[in-house]
Motif scaffolding. Sequence first.
Motif, short mmCIF file in Angstrom:
data_model
loop_
_atom_site.label_atom_id
_atom_site.label_comp_id
_atom_site.label_asym_id
_atom_site.label_seq_id
_atom_site.Cartn_x
_atom_site.Cartn_y
_atom_site.Cartn_z
N ALA A 35 6.98 8.01 9.85
CA ALA A 35 5.67 7.53 10.27
C ALA A 35 4.59 8.03 9.32
O ALA A 35 3.66 7.31 8.98
CB ALA A 35 5.38 7.97 11.70
N ALA A 36 4.72 9.26 8.85
CA ALA A 36 3.74 9.80 7.91
C ALA A 36 3.88 9.13 6.55
O ALA A 36 2.89 8.89 5.86
CB ALA A 36 3.92 11.31 7.78
N ALA A 37 5.09 8.81 6.14
CA ALA A 37 5.30 8.19 4.83
C ALA A 37 4.93 6.71 4.83
O ALA A 37 4.69 6.13 3.78
CB ALA A 37 6.75 8.35 4.41
N SER A 38 4.88 6.07 5.99
CA SER A 38 4.59 4.65 6.02
C SER A 38 3.15 4.35 5.67
O SER A 38 2.81 3.22 5.34
CB SER A 38 4.92 4.06 7.40
N SER A 39 2.26 5.34 5.72
CA SER A 39 0.87 5.09 5.35
C SER A 39 0.73 4.91 3.84
O SER A 39 -0.19 4.26 3.38
CB SER A 39 -0.02 6.23 5.83
N GLY A 40 1.66 5.45 3.05
CA GLY A 40 1.61 5.31 1.60
C GLY A 40 1.74 3.87 1.15
O GLY A 40 0.89 3.37 0.42
N PRO A 41 2.79 3.15 1.56
CA PRO A 41 2.91 1.75 1.16
C PRO A 41 1.76 0.88 1.69
O PRO A 41 1.35 -0.06 1.04
CB PRO A 41 4.23 1.31 1.78
N ARG A 42 1.24 1.21 2.85
CA ARG A 42 0.14 0.43 3.41
C ARG A 42 -1.09 0.54 2.52
O ARG A 42 -1.78 -0.44 2.26
CB ARG A 42 -0.19 0.93 4.82
N VAL A 43 -1.36 1.76 2.02
CA VAL A 43 -2.49 1.96 1.11
C VAL A 43 -2.25 1.21 -0.18
O VAL A 43 -3.18 0.59 -0.73
CB VAL A 43 -2.70 3.47 0.85
N GLY A 44 -1.02 1.20 -0.67
CA GLY A 44 -0.70 0.47 -1.89
C GLY A 44 -0.92 -1.03 -1.75
O GLY A 44 -1.40 -1.69 -2.67
N VAL A 45 -0.59 -1.58 -0.59
CA VAL A 45 -0.80 -3.01 -0.35
C VAL A 45 -2.29 -3.33 -0.34
O VAL A 45 -2.73 -4.32 -0.94
CB VAL A 45 -0.13 -3.45 0.98
N ILE A 46 -3.08 -2.48 0.30
CA ILE A 46 -4.53 -2.72 0.35
C ILE A 46 -5.13 -2.66 -1.05
O ILE A 46 -5.93 -3.51 -1.44
CB ILE A 46 -5.19 -1.68 1.28
N VAL A 47 -4.73 -1.67 -1.83
CA VAL A 47 -5.23 -1.55 -3.21
C VAL A 47 -4.79 -2.76 -4.04
O VAL A 47 -5.58 -3.31 -4.82
CB VAL A 47 -4.76 -0.23 -3.84
N GLY A 48 -3.56 -3.21 -3.85
CA GLY A 48 -3.07 -4.37 -4.58
C GLY A 48 -3.85 -5.64 -4.26
O GLY A 48 -4.16 -6.44 -5.14
N VAL A 49 -4.18 -5.83 -3.00
CA VAL A 49 -4.96 -7.00 -2.59
C VAL A 49 -6.36 -6.94 -3.19
O VAL A 49 -6.87 -7.96 -3.70
CB VAL A 49 -5.02 -7.10 -1.05
N ILE A 50 -6.96 -5.77 -3.20
CA ILE A 50 -8.30 -5.64 -3.78
C ILE A 50 -8.26 -5.92 -5.28
O ILE A 50 -9.12 -6.63 -5.82
CB ILE A 50 -8.87 -4.23 -3.49
N VAL A 51 -7.26 -5.40 -5.98
CA VAL A 51 -7.13 -5.65 -7.42
C VAL A 51 -6.92 -7.14 -7.68
O VAL A 51 -7.51 -7.72 -8.60
CB VAL A 51 -5.98 -4.80 -8.02
N ALA A 52 -6.09 -7.79 -6.86
CA ALA A 52 -5.85 -9.22 -7.03
C ALA A 52 -7.13 -10.02 -6.82
O ALA A 52 -7.41 -10.97 -7.56
CB ALA A 52 -4.77 -9.69 -6.06
N LEU A 53 -7.93 -9.65 -5.83
CA LEU A 53 -9.20 -10.34 -5.61
C LEU A 53 -10.16 -10.15 -6.78
O LEU A 53 -10.86 -11.10 -7.18
CB LEU A 53 -9.86 -9.85 -4.31
N VAL A 54 -10.19 -8.95 -7.35
CA VAL A 54 -11.06 -8.70 -8.51
C VAL A 54 -10.59 -9.53 -9.70
O VAL A 54 -11.42 -10.12 -10.42
CB VAL A 54 -11.07 -7.19 -8.85
#
Length: 65
Positions: A35-54
């Motif tokens: 459960a603690a490690a699952s926050s890492g991939p979630r943050v990566g997905v959010i950063v990836g979406v922001i980079v793709a939008l930029v």
Amino acid sequence: MANTQGPQGNYDPAGSTQMFRAFVDEEPQGRQRQAAASSGPRVGVIVGVIVALVVVAGVAWLALK
């Protein structure tokens, strides 16, 4: 309600039922770590979406320039 641990022969001398219930009620340490490690991939997905939008915004800006 019947008494399941009376002298009728339903008594569990090894206590395996109680041990099993204790095992099922426990939450394994692996799930807590997972459960603690699952926050890492979630943050990566959010950063990836922001980079793709930029990148899309940059391409659109260059195309309309």
